[in-house]
Design a protein around this motif. Structure first.
Motif, mmCIF file in Angstrom:
data_model
loop_
_atom_site.group_PDB
_atom_site.id
_atom_site.type_symbol
_atom_site.label_atom_id
_atom_site.label_comp_id
_atom_site.label_asym_id
_atom_site.label_seq_id
_atom_site.Cartn_x
_atom_site.Cartn_y
_atom_site.Cartn_z
ATOM 1 N N ASP A 195 9.065 -5.731 140.650
ATOM 2 C CA ASP A 195 8.273 -5.071 141.508
ATOM 3 C C ASP A 195 8.339 -6.091 142.654
ATOM 4 O O ASP A 195 8.653 -6.059 143.900
ATOM 5 N N ARG A 222 16.100 -2.463 142.448
ATOM 6 C CA ARG A 222 15.708 -1.049 142.173
ATOM 7 C C ARG A 222 16.251 -0.547 140.893
ATOM 8 O O ARG A 222 15.525 0.471 140.463
ATOM 9 N N GLN A 225 13.941 -1.804 138.578
ATOM 10 C CA GLN A 225 12.694 -1.180 138.522
ATOM 11 C C GLN A 225 12.697 0.359 137.943
ATOM 12 O O GLN A 225 11.914 0.623 137.259
ATOM 13 N N GLN A 228 12.847 0.330 133.954
ATOM 14 C CA GLN A 228 11.807 -0.297 133.056
ATOM 15 C C GLN A 228 11.047 0.547 132.165
ATOM 16 O O GLN A 228 10.620 1.627 132.183
#
Length: 314
Positions: A195, A222, A225, A228
């Motif tokens: 993040d 991204r 992200q 995850q």
């Protein structure tokens, strides 16, 4: 002001210098920094070929000046350096003092000083510009060049030049040099703070939308992200059971990309674009464009992917 004439007027021809022999410095490392800039170098007869070679990576802005003949041309050279510095490596300023390096000016048939010449891939990228440009004119010129390069898909940059290493640092030669612009984002990734990396890359992109490296970093961050904590097997099962579910297919495409299956990721989304319609089609297309950015526009797999996407759309 009156321009100082130089010898041997005529057209500049660098065609024979487009691929000079490599030197020990290597491409993109012509010499130590000059005038306190990370993207400026004093051009000498010894490093001239290496400076030209670095234009294969990104443009070199050569400024020919003469402290003895036209003293104010030195100030002009400093102005060009300051303008180039603001572009964080899109350009390298090469300063040619014709008093110290007359052979360079003679070999290039420089008709007068000061004179500005932009070199790309060893050749002039535009007509040489004689005389002194105002700072806003320099900025306009560089901005237009940067926009033109971006439109052609040329987004590479010069690495910041480093001064000679201090004594005792000999053992650090093998350590990779981190571009300071991206250091905070890379530290975040090293600390598993995805993040934080997204936020850092987003800040860079907001500050400079033309920063292709930051945009690519943001796109890849991204992807990290979005994936995850995702269970790979469960994601693949969901995609297999729901071939037209955009969220399921884009998630597996992300996982494929991270696993090195780039062509498979692109093909999955191209096929989805071909099948989908309306908002779902646009969502799949936008996601695919993000993956293109993460891989890099110069990658041949991206070039193939773009061709396949165009075929699917039209």
């Amino acid at each position: 002001m009156t321009q100082q004439p130089f010898s041997r007027p005529g057209a500049v021809d660098l065609s024979g210098l487009s691929r000079p022999a490599p030197t020990s410095s290597g491409p993109g490392s012509p010499a130590a920094t000059t005038r306190g800039s990370s993207y400026a170098v004093d051009v000498t007869e010894q490093n001239f070929q290496t400076v030209l070679e670095s234009s294969v990576t990104a443009p070199v802005v050569l400024v020919f000046f003469s402290p003895s003949r036209v003293p104010e041309s030195t100030t002009y050279a400093d102005e060009v350096v300051a303008a180039v510095e603001a572009y964080d490596g899109r350009f390298l300023a090469g300063l040619v003092d014709i008093d110290a390096a007359p052979t360079i000016a003679e070999s290039l048939q420089i008709p007068q000083v000061p004179l500005l010449m932009v070199i790309l891939d060893g050749r002039p990228a535009a007509q040489p510009i004689p005389g002194v440009l105002k700072r806003e004119e320099i900025d306009t010129l560089l901005n237009q060049l940067a926009q033109g390069l971006t439109a052609q898909g040329i987004t590479s940059r010069h690495q910041p030049l480093a001064a000679a290493a201090p004594a005792g640092d000999e053992g650090d030669d093998d350590e990779p040099q981190v571009d300071p612009r991206y250091a905070a984002a890379q530290r975040a990734l090293e600390n598993d703070d995805v993040d934080g990396a997204v936020a850092e890359y987003q800040r860079l992109v907001d500050a400079n939308p033309a920063d292709a490296e930051a945009a690519a970093g943001l796109a890849m961050a991204r992807v990290l992200q979005r994936t995850q904590g995702v269970d790979l097997t469960a994601a693949r099962d969901a995609a297999a059971a729901n071939p037209d579910d955009v969220d399921a297919q884009t998630l597996v495409a992300d996982l494929d990309l991270l696993g090195g299956h780039v062509d498979e990721a692109f093909t999955r989304l191209v096929d989805l674009v071909r099948r989908a319609a309306g908002d779902e089609r646009n969502q799949a297309r936008e996601h695919l464009l993000g993956l293109f950015a993460a891989v890099g526009n110069d990658d041949p797999r991206v070039l193939r992917g773009r061709q396949n996407l165009a075929s699917a759309l039209f």
